[in-house]
Write a protein that holds these residues in place. Sequence first.
Motif, mmCIF file in Angstrom:
data_model
loop_
_atom_site.group_PDB
_atom_site.id
_atom_site.type_symbol
_atom_site.label_atom_id
_atom_site.label_comp_id
_atom_site.label_asym_id
_atom_site.label_seq_id
_atom_site.Cartn_x
_atom_site.Cartn_y
_atom_site.Cartn_z
ATOM 1 N N LYS A 86 -5.718 5.284 -2.878
ATOM 2 C CA LYS A 86 -5.287 6.366 -3.709
ATOM 3 C C LYS A 86 -6.040 7.590 -3.078
ATOM 4 C CE LYS A 86 -2.945 6.137 -7.157
ATOM 5 N NZ LYS A 86 -1.638 6.249 -7.368
ATOM 6 N N ASP A 87 -7.215 7.611 -2.855
ATOM 7 C CA ASP A 87 -8.022 8.627 -2.322
ATOM 8 C C ASP A 87 -7.458 9.157 -1.087
ATOM 9 O OD1 ASP A 87 -9.611 8.613 -4.441
ATOM 10 O OD2 ASP A 87 -11.268 7.733 -3.296
ATOM 11 N N LEU A 88 -6.449 8.487 -0.321
ATOM 12 C CA LEU A 88 -5.570 8.958 0.699
ATOM 13 C C LEU A 88 -4.464 9.361 0.501
ATOM 14 C CD1 LEU A 88 -6.343 6.143 3.065
ATOM 15 C CD2 LEU A 88 -7.538 8.316 3.543
ATOM 16 N N GLY A 89 -4.049 9.354 -0.700
ATOM 17 C CA GLY A 89 -2.901 10.107 -1.220
ATOM 18 C C GLY A 89 -1.581 9.308 -1.494
ATOM 19 N N TYR A 90 -1.673 7.814 -1.488
ATOM 20 C CA TYR A 90 -0.791 7.038 -1.299
ATOM 21 C C TYR A 90 -0.554 6.444 -2.913
ATOM 22 C CZ TYR A 90 -0.840 6.570 3.691
ATOM 23 O OH TYR A 90 -0.742 6.955 4.828
ATOM 24 N N LEU A 91 0.978 6.314 -3.279
ATOM 25 C CA LEU A 91 1.343 5.434 -4.291
ATOM 26 C C LEU A 91 1.047 4.103 -4.381
ATOM 27 C CD1 LEU A 91 4.692 7.231 -5.256
ATOM 28 C CD2 LEU A 91 2.437 7.697 -6.432
ATOM 29 N N ILE A 92 0.847 3.211 -5.229
ATOM 30 C CA ILE A 92 0.455 1.703 -4.930
ATOM 31 C C ILE A 92 1.616 0.805 -5.735
ATOM 32 C CG2 ILE A 92 -1.026 -0.151 -5.029
ATOM 33 C CD1 ILE A 92 -3.441 1.925 -4.751
ATOM 34 N N LYS A 93 1.901 -0.226 -5.367
ATOM 35 C CA LYS A 93 2.972 -1.128 -6.217
ATOM 36 C C LYS A 93 2.234 -2.392 -5.840
ATOM 37 C CE LYS A 93 6.719 -4.170 -5.721
ATOM 38 N NZ LYS A 93 7.286 -5.142 -4.560
ATOM 39 N N LEU A 94 1.972 -2.982 -6.881
ATOM 40 C CA LEU A 94 1.366 -4.373 -7.197
ATOM 41 C C LEU A 94 2.249 -5.520 -7.199
ATOM 42 C CD1 LEU A 94 -1.242 -6.241 -7.271
ATOM 43 C CD2 LEU A 94 -1.251 -5.573 -9.741
ATOM 44 N N ASP A 95 2.242 -6.629 -6.584
ATOM 45 C CA ASP A 95 3.011 -7.731 -6.809
ATOM 46 C C ASP A 95 1.906 -8.849 -7.252
ATOM 47 O OD1 ASP A 95 5.083 -6.871 -5.666
ATOM 48 O OD2 ASP A 95 5.107 -8.190 -3.889
ATOM 49 N N THR A 96 2.179 -9.414 -8.770
ATOM 50 C CA THR A 96 1.362 -10.274 -9.395
ATOM 51 C C THR A 96 2.118 -11.348 -9.998
ATOM 52 O OG1 THR A 96 -0.567 -10.439 -10.837
ATOM 53 C CG2 THR A 96 1.456 -8.742 -11.589
ATOM 54 N N ASN A 97 1.249 -12.570 -10.217
ATOM 55 C CA ASN A 97 1.905 -13.586 -11.010
ATOM 56 C C ASN A 97 1.356 -13.457 -12.237
ATOM 57 O OD1 ASN A 97 -0.738 -14.744 -11.296
ATOM 58 N ND2 ASN A 97 -0.502 -15.955 -9.207
#
Length: 226
Positions: A86-97
Amino acid sequence: MRIGGLQKLTLLDFPGHVACTVFLQGCNFRCPFCHNTPLILGTDDIAESEILDFLKKRQGLLDGVAVTGGEPLLTPDIDTFFRKIKDLGYLIKLDTNGSFPQRLRALIDNGLVDYVAMDIKNSKEKYAVTAGTDRFLPEIEQSVSILLDGKIDFEFRTTVVDELHEPEDFRSIGQWIQGADRYFLQGYVDSGEILAPGLHAASKDKMEHCLAVAREYIPTTQIRGL
């Protein structure tokens, strides 16, 4: 942090974004249809610094990072890794069970994830045989509730396997996750590295029957990958 792979560009894994995909190793499930067996059993590690260096070079070219597995929330310091991204400016998508609701909630509350894709393996009654474990159903129910609270964009998804799913299973699933805006049925694909070979994709007619049942509860349900 055990990183097992990096896909440098994807237009599919993070809806609406140009992204890369980071694969984390290890999983607490043993789904017989799993197509990422090397990540479950362990492969050569990629250094975290290598991933971060790649992301620094792609600033302005990529806007998101999809983090998948395995099960990413097995990683105790996942929040630290996500904060660096996030500090690099990216959005994050998480895959989870969905088996680590406390970690999921913490990531959401701390603004460290922007989109969650959670697998719904099957109806509650058939979860154990489909996930390869008889543990974690209460935790999965908690994660479903967290996402249905509506504090983050999310999707639920089910990989439909001919031997493991019947259309009526989607009545139970639909009642369980009713209120979700996005639910996807995914066609099973044999990658050649399946945990339990010999399983098959459902027919087009069966997929459409499953879709019709699911749409009684989540009208926006779609088939993905067929």
